[in-house]
Motif scaffolding. Structure first.
Motif, PDB file in Angstrom:
ATOM      1  N   GLY A  30       0.820  -1.203   0.000  1.00 30.28           N
ATOM      2  CA  GLY A  30       0.000   0.000   0.000  1.00 30.28           C
ATOM      3  C   GLY A  30       0.853   1.251   0.000  1.00 30.28           C
ATOM      4  O   GLY A  30       2.079   1.195   0.102  1.00 30.28           O
ATOM      5  N   ASP A  31       0.187   2.379  -0.120  1.00 31.23           N
ATOM      6  CA  ASP A  31       0.879   3.664  -0.166  1.00 31.23           C
ATOM      7  C   ASP A  31       0.919   4.296   1.217  1.00 31.23           C
ATOM      8  O   ASP A  31      -0.025   4.192   2.003  1.00 31.23           O
ATOM      9  N   LEU A  32       2.037   4.970   1.497  1.00 23.98           N
ATOM     10  CA  LEU A  32       2.246   5.656   2.764  1.00 23.98           C
ATOM     11  C   LEU A  32       2.311   7.152   2.507  1.00 23.98           C
ATOM     12  O   LEU A  32       2.694   7.587   1.424  1.00 23.98           O
ATOM     13  N   THR A  33       1.980   7.938   3.518  1.00 24.06           N
ATOM     14  CA  THR A  33       2.032   9.397   3.412  1.00 24.06           C
ATOM     15  C   THR A  33       3.229   9.914   4.187  1.00 24.06           C
ATOM     16  O   THR A  33       3.354   9.659   5.392  1.00 24.06           O
ATOM     17  N   VAL A  34       4.116  10.642   3.515  1.00 22.97           N
ATOM     18  CA  VAL A  34       5.269  11.260   4.173  1.00 22.97           C
ATOM     19  C   VAL A  34       4.763  12.489   4.927  1.00 22.97           C
ATOM     20  O   VAL A  34       4.163  13.379   4.330  1.00 22.97           O
ATOM     21  N   VAL A  35       5.004  12.520   6.231  1.00 28.80           N
ATOM     22  CA  VAL A  35       4.534  13.634   7.048  1.00 28.80           C
ATOM     23  C   VAL A  35       5.654  14.607   7.408  1.00 28.80           C
ATOM     24  O   VAL A  35       5.374  15.749   7.784  1.00 28.80           O
ATOM     25  N   ALA A  36       6.910  14.183   7.289  1.00 26.18           N
ATOM     26  CA  ALA A  36       8.031  15.081   7.584  1.00 26.18           C
ATOM     27  C   ALA A  36       9.298  14.552   6.923  1.00 26.18           C
ATOM     28  O   ALA A  36       9.473  13.342   6.769  1.00 26.18           O
ATOM     29  N   VAL A  37      10.170  15.480   6.536  1.00 26.68           N
ATOM     30  CA  VAL A  37      11.474  15.150   5.966  1.00 26.68           C
ATOM     31  C   VAL A  37      12.510  16.008   6.680  1.00 26.68           C
ATOM     32  O   VAL A  37      12.340  17.213   6.820  1.00 26.68           O
ATOM     33  N   LYS A  38      13.576  15.359   7.136  1.00 21.35           N
ATOM     34  CA  LYS A  38      14.662  16.068   7.823  1.00 21.35           C
ATOM     35  C   LYS A  38      15.958  15.754   7.091  1.00 21.35           C
ATOM     36  O   LYS A  38      16.274  14.585   6.859  1.00 21.35           O
ATOM     37  N   GLU A  39      16.692  16.799   6.711  1.00 18.59           N
ATOM     38  CA  GLU A  39      17.979  16.614   6.047  1.00 18.59           C
ATOM     39  C   GLU A  39      19.068  17.231   6.908  1.00 18.59           C
ATOM     40  O   GLU A  39      18.994  18.407   7.271  1.00 18.59           O
ATOM     41  N   THR A  40      20.063  16.403   7.259  1.00 23.10           N
ATOM     42  CA  THR A  40      21.202  16.848   8.047  1.00 23.10           C
ATOM     43  C   THR A  40      22.456  16.370   7.342  1.00 23.10           C
ATOM     44  O   THR A  40      22.785  15.181   7.417  1.00 23.10           O
ATOM     45  N   GLY A  41      23.120  17.272   6.653  1.00 24.90           N
ATOM     46  CA  GLY A  41      24.304  16.882   5.886  1.00 24.90           C
ATOM     47  C   GLY A  41      23.927  15.845   4.842  1.00 24.90           C
ATOM     48  O   GLY A  41      23.023  16.052   4.048  1.00 24.90           O
TER      49      GLY A  41
END
Length: 118
Positions: free
Chosen positions: A61-72
């Motif tokens: 099934g499909d999931l919903t991305v609720v947050a993205v964090k980029e560190t380096g």
């Protein structure tokens, strides 16, 4: 250079740099599955990540991305769907995808890589 009114004009450097960041859509393949405290086993689990579309597609099934964090060079995505919460952490060398079931507690971790993410 591009051709506009009046002939050739230089393209601003900002426009050229747009393609230099991480990809926003890419596949991930996992070769190891670790179910709770059981011994890890081989798997061929795969997902398709679409950061701009805020989704992760799986065979289940499909999931919903609720947050993205980029560190380096580390990108972490938090997603929800199908009665569980999901965490995807990836670097150019490796990826970890963990499912935390809302029933249980129960956790499944997948080890692999995401091609073209960086």
């Amino acid at each position: 250079m591009f051709r506009g009114k009046g002939g050739l004009k230089p393209i601003p450097l900002m426009v050229l740099a747009l393609g230099a960041g991480p990809a926003t859509a890419f596949p991930c393949a996992f070769s190891t599955e670790c179910y709770e405290a059981d011994a890890c086993t081989g798997t061929s689990f795969a997902i398709e990540v679409d950061i701009d579309g805020k989704g992760i597609s799986t065979d289940y099934g499909d999931l919903t991305v609720v947050a993205v964090k980029e560190t380096g060079r580390l990108t972490t995505l938090f997603a929800t769907g199908q009665g569980a919460e999901y965490l995807l952490s990836l670097t150019p060398q490796a990826a970890r995808f963990t499912t935390h079931s809302n029933e249980g507690p129960l956790a499944i971790t997948y080890l692999g890589t995401c091609e073209g993410a960086f």
